[in-house]
Design a protein around this motif. Structure first.
Motif, PDB file in Angstrom:
ATOM      1  N   GLY A   1      13.764   0.173  12.282  1.00 51.23           N
ATOM      2  CA  GLY A   1      14.911   0.452  11.422  1.00 51.23           C
ATOM      3  C   GLY A   1      14.614   0.182   9.959  1.00 51.23           C
ATOM      4  O   GLY A   1      13.763  -0.617   9.608  1.00 51.23           O
TER       5      GLY A   1
ATOM      6  N   VAL B   1      16.613  -0.277   6.025  1.00 49.57           N
ATOM      7  CA  VAL B   1      17.862  -0.532   5.322  1.00 49.57           C
ATOM      8  C   VAL B   1      17.645  -0.187   3.863  1.00 49.57           C
ATOM      9  O   VAL B   1      16.664  -0.603   3.256  1.00 49.57           O
ATOM     10  CB  VAL B   1      18.286  -2.013   5.439  1.00 49.57           C
ATOM     11  CG1 VAL B   1      19.512  -2.281   4.604  1.00 49.57           C
ATOM     12  CG2 VAL B   1      18.514  -2.379   6.891  1.00 49.57           C
TER      13      VAL B   1
ATOM     14  N   ALA C   1      17.968  -5.053  10.069  1.00 48.94           N
ATOM     15  CA  ALA C   1      17.270  -3.942  10.709  1.00 48.94           C
ATOM     16  C   ALA C   1      16.358  -4.530  11.771  1.00 48.94           C
ATOM     17  O   ALA C   1      15.848  -5.642  11.629  1.00 48.94           O
ATOM     18  CB  ALA C   1      16.463  -3.155   9.688  1.00 48.94           C
TER      19      ALA C   1
END
Length: 138
Positions: free
Chosen positions: A124, A126, A120
């Motif tokens: 982001g 994960v 990521a």
């Protein structure tokens, strides 16, 4: 209360509430009530009623997407089990046995090994799981 008992209470309370919404509900209820009946017979019928009420609340919460109520129900049962263990620490062995009996049967997944890799960047996220995963974000 030692950390091991607190962790056992957390695992048991969480498992009981999680299993309320599965096909294992009746076995779960029967196992928990049987445990209470052996260690505190006068409270067993009340515990059975509380389990049924909690299940109704859990199913309604899931239907409405109410994760907070589901979390609160888990914490209530964690507290009940913790108090039982505080009053009668010797019940821990039997509680572990009941939990082992309620554990789902292992599924055939080949070797049983799970290999995952994720990356990521920036903001982001994960989320990976080799089995069940429950995410509650605020």
């Amino acid at each position: 209360m030692e950390a091991q008992m607190v962790e056992l209470a957390r695992a048991a309370g969480t498992a009981v509430v999680t299993l309320m919404a599965t096909d294992a509900w009746e076995r779960t209820r029967d196992g928990v009530v049987a445990l209470w009946r052996r260690v505190s017979p006068s409270r067993a019928d009340g515990v059975e009623g509380e389990l049924e009420a909690t299940r109704g609340d859990l199913l309604a919460a899931r239907e409405n997407g109410d994760d907070l109520t589901e979390q609160e129900l888990r914490e209530e049962w964690v507290g009940r089990v913790r108090r039982l263990l505080r009053e009668q620490p010797d019940v821990a062995v039997e509680l572990r046995r009941v939990l082992a009996e309620l554990a789902p049967e292992p599924q055939d997944v080949g070797t049983g090994a799970v290999h995952m890799r994720a990356e990521a960047s920036g903001s982001g996220r994960v989320y990976q799981a080799g089995r069940d995963q429950h995410i509650t974000e605020r």
